[in-house]
Design a protein around this motif. Structure first.
Motif, PDB file in Angstrom:
ATOM      1  N   MET A   1      -3.995   9.884  14.047  1.00 37.10           N
ATOM      2  CA  MET A   1      -3.600   8.744  13.714  1.00 37.10           C
ATOM      3  C   MET A   1      -3.109   8.082  14.896  1.00 37.10           C
ATOM      4  N   SER A   2      -3.159   6.797  14.558  1.00 35.73           N
ATOM      5  CA  SER A   2      -2.623   6.076  16.035  1.00 35.73           C
ATOM      6  C   SER A   2      -0.978   5.655  15.639  1.00 35.73           C
ATOM      7  N   GLU A   3      -0.357   5.155  16.752  1.00 41.93           N
ATOM      8  CA  GLU A   3       1.064   5.089  16.784  1.00 41.93           C
ATOM      9  C   GLU A   3       1.358   3.951  15.781  1.00 41.93           C
ATOM     10  N   ALA A   4       0.489   3.269  15.509  1.00 42.13           N
ATOM     11  CA  ALA A   4       0.870   1.863  14.599  1.00 42.13           C
ATOM     12  C   ALA A   4       0.616   2.153  13.133  1.00 42.13           C
ATOM     13  N   VAL A   5      -0.213   3.375  12.927  1.00 39.74           N
ATOM     14  CA  VAL A   5      -0.097   3.789  11.534  1.00 39.74           C
ATOM     15  C   VAL A   5       1.032   4.680  11.306  1.00 39.74           C
ATOM     16  N   ARG A   6       1.426   5.437  12.180  1.00 34.04           N
ATOM     17  CA  ARG A   6       2.485   6.244  11.916  1.00 34.04           C
ATOM     18  C   ARG A   6       3.870   5.496  11.933  1.00 34.04           C
ATOM     19  N   GLU A   7       4.022   4.412  12.612  1.00 32.45           N
ATOM     20  CA  GLU A   7       5.139   3.668  12.479  1.00 32.45           C
ATOM     21  C   GLU A   7       5.204   2.904  11.232  1.00 32.45           C
ATOM     22  N   ALA A   8       3.987   2.460  10.628  1.00 34.96           N
ATOM     23  CA  ALA A   8       4.088   1.953   9.365  1.00 34.96           C
ATOM     24  C   ALA A   8       4.340   2.669   8.315  1.00 34.96           C
ATOM     25  N   GLN A   9       3.911   3.798   8.245  1.00 39.97           N
ATOM     26  CA  GLN A   9       4.363   5.034   7.364  1.00 39.97           C
ATOM     27  C   GLN A   9       5.766   5.209   7.235  1.00 39.97           C
ATOM     28  N   LYS A  10       6.477   5.411   8.497  1.00 38.73           N
ATOM     29  CA  LYS A  10       7.860   5.598   8.594  1.00 38.73           C
ATOM     30  C   LYS A  10       8.602   4.700   8.034  1.00 38.73           C
ATOM     31  N   LYS A  11       8.250   3.193   7.994  1.00 39.30           N
ATOM     32  CA  LYS A  11       8.998   1.989   7.669  1.00 39.30           C
ATOM     33  C   LYS A  11       8.381   1.842   6.013  1.00 39.30           C
ATOM     34  N   GLY A  12       7.669   2.432   5.654  1.00 38.78           N
ATOM     35  CA  GLY A  12       7.235   2.540   4.050  1.00 38.78           C
ATOM     36  C   GLY A  12       6.335   1.258   3.835  1.00 38.78           C
ATOM     37  N   ARG A  13       5.718   0.829   4.735  1.00 40.67           N
ATOM     38  CA  ARG A  13       4.700  -0.204   4.605  1.00 40.67           C
ATOM     39  C   ARG A  13       3.677   0.390   4.402  1.00 40.67           C
ATOM     40  N   PRO A  14       2.525  -0.540   3.502  1.00 38.67           N
ATOM     41  CA  PRO A  14       1.170   0.164   3.287  1.00 38.67           C
ATOM     42  C   PRO A  14       0.483  -0.066   4.489  1.00 38.67           C
ATOM     43  N   VAL A  15      -0.373   0.964   4.792  1.00 39.15           N
ATOM     44  CA  VAL A  15      -1.264   1.101   5.856  1.00 39.15           C
ATOM     45  C   VAL A  15      -2.655   0.784   5.549  1.00 39.15           C
ATOM     46  N   ILE A  16      -3.170  -0.496   5.822  1.00 40.76           N
ATOM     47  CA  ILE A  16      -4.523  -0.942   5.618  1.00 40.76           C
ATOM     48  C   ILE A  16      -5.530  -0.770   6.517  1.00 40.76           C
ATOM     49  N   ARG A  17      -6.609  -0.146   6.436  1.00 37.60           N
ATOM     50  CA  ARG A  17      -7.557   0.175   7.591  1.00 37.60           C
ATOM     51  C   ARG A  17      -8.936   0.289   6.709  1.00 37.60           C
ATOM     52  N   ASN A  18      -9.722   0.207   7.603  1.00 36.25           N
ATOM     53  CA  ASN A  18     -11.235   0.408   7.154  1.00 36.25           C
ATOM     54  C   ASN A  18     -11.432   1.993   6.820  1.00 36.25           C
ATOM     55  N   VAL A  19     -12.335   2.409   6.026  1.00 37.25           N
ATOM     56  CA  VAL A  19     -12.646   3.635   5.580  1.00 37.25           C
ATOM     57  C   VAL A  19     -14.038   4.052   6.198  1.00 37.25           C
ATOM     58  N   ASP A  20     -14.084   4.861   6.948  1.00 34.21           N
ATOM     59  CA  ASP A  20     -15.478   5.179   7.524  1.00 34.21           C
ATOM     60  C   ASP A  20     -16.086   6.514   6.724  1.00 34.21           C
ATOM     61  N   PHE A  21     -17.178   6.721   7.314  1.00 39.25           N
ATOM     62  CA  PHE A  21     -18.193   7.674   6.470  1.00 39.25           C
ATOM     63  C   PHE A  21     -17.384   8.892   6.509  1.00 39.25           C
ATOM     64  N   GLY A  22     -16.752   9.471   7.483  1.00 44.55           N
ATOM     65  CA  GLY A  22     -15.831  10.762   7.610  1.00 44.55           C
ATOM     66  C   GLY A  22     -14.996  10.995   6.404  1.00 44.55           C
ATOM     67  N   ASP A  23     -14.288   9.908   6.102  1.00 46.87           N
ATOM     68  CA  ASP A  23     -13.228   9.748   5.070  1.00 46.87           C
ATOM     69  C   ASP A  23     -13.906  10.006   3.635  1.00 46.87           C
ATOM     70  N   ILE A  24     -15.091   9.351   3.517  1.00 40.61           N
ATOM     71  CA  ILE A  24     -15.669   9.525   2.166  1.00 40.61           C
ATOM     72  C   ILE A  24     -16.088  10.896   2.072  1.00 40.61           C
ATOM     73  N   THR A  25     -16.820  11.366   2.947  1.00 43.57           N
ATOM     74  CA  THR A  25     -17.296  12.759   2.753  1.00 43.57           C
ATOM     75  C   THR A  25     -16.636  13.776   2.590  1.00 43.57           C
ATOM     76  N   TYR A  26     -15.144  13.646   3.091  1.00 42.91           N
ATOM     77  CA  TYR A  26     -14.184  14.641   2.890  1.00 42.91           C
ATOM     78  C   TYR A  26     -13.540  14.542   1.705  1.00 42.91           C
ATOM     79  N   ARG A  27     -13.709  15.262   0.802  1.00 49.18           N
ATOM     80  CA  ARG A  27     -13.084  15.042  -0.640  1.00 49.18           C
ATOM     81  C   ARG A  27     -11.560  15.054  -0.725  1.00 49.18           C
ATOM     82  N   GLY A  28     -11.017  15.879   0.041  1.00 55.35           N
ATOM     83  CA  GLY A  28      -9.660  16.023   0.057  1.00 55.35           C
ATOM     84  C   GLY A  28      -8.976  14.662   0.382  1.00 55.35           C
ATOM     85  N   TYR A  29      -9.606  13.754   1.234  1.00 54.21           N
ATOM     86  CA  TYR A  29      -8.923  12.625   1.805  1.00 54.21           C
ATOM     87  C   TYR A  29      -8.789  11.567   1.023  1.00 54.21           C
ATOM     88  N   TYR A  30     -10.341  11.470   0.951  1.00 60.41           N
ATOM     89  CA  TYR A  30     -10.578   9.842   0.041  1.00 60.41           C
ATOM     90  C   TYR A  30     -11.399  10.263  -1.078  1.00 60.41           C
TER      91      TYR A  30
END
Length: 143
Positions: A1-30
């Protein structure tokens, strides 16, 4: 994860990002909702039917030429590998048909809300698989 994503999660903000093919094929994540699965399978089954249609029409034309050619193709169709291919094509047809009926209902503005959409998607999966099991039982000589 990038630093910006970690920072947004710490502050409780929603993280909006593109979903790539690896996220879709791994059933536990997406996890795909049932309507997305039905949509993807509807496209896959339509592509399979489109690609196999010329081959199936050729086999049909050859099988109705004479009784000998029908017996020849009946012998080919009794091979277990051919039966599995026919079962796959049967599933493609039955799923595409059931999903098409679902789309007709949705075109008439029925079952458009999230709960109804997910419910009809599950029904498409259940009905198409149940019909495919019946075809498999008939194809492999159970009844």
């Amino acid at each position: 994860m990038s630093e910006a994503v970690r920072e947004a999660q710490k502050k409780g903000r929603p993280v909006i990002r593109n979903v790539d093919f690896g996220d879709i094929t791994y059933r536990g994540y997406y996890k795909q909702p049932p309507s997305a699965i039905v949509s993807i399978l509807h496209r896959v089954s339509g592509l399979g039917l489109f690609l196999f249609l010329p081959f199936l029409l050729y086999l049909f034309e050859q099988s109705i030429r004479s009784e000998m050619s029908f017996a020849h193709f009946a012998g080919i169709a009794s091979h277990p590998l051919v039966k599995l291919i026919l079962l796959g094509l049967s599933w493609a047809y039955l799923h595409h048909f059931c999903a098409g009926i679902r789309h007709l209902f949705m075109d008439n503005h029925l079952a458009l809300d999230k709960v109804s959409s997910q419910k009809t998607a599950r029904w498409v999966l259940v009905v198409s698989l149940a019909l495919t099991v019946l075809v498999a039982l008939k194809l492999f000589g159970v009844f």
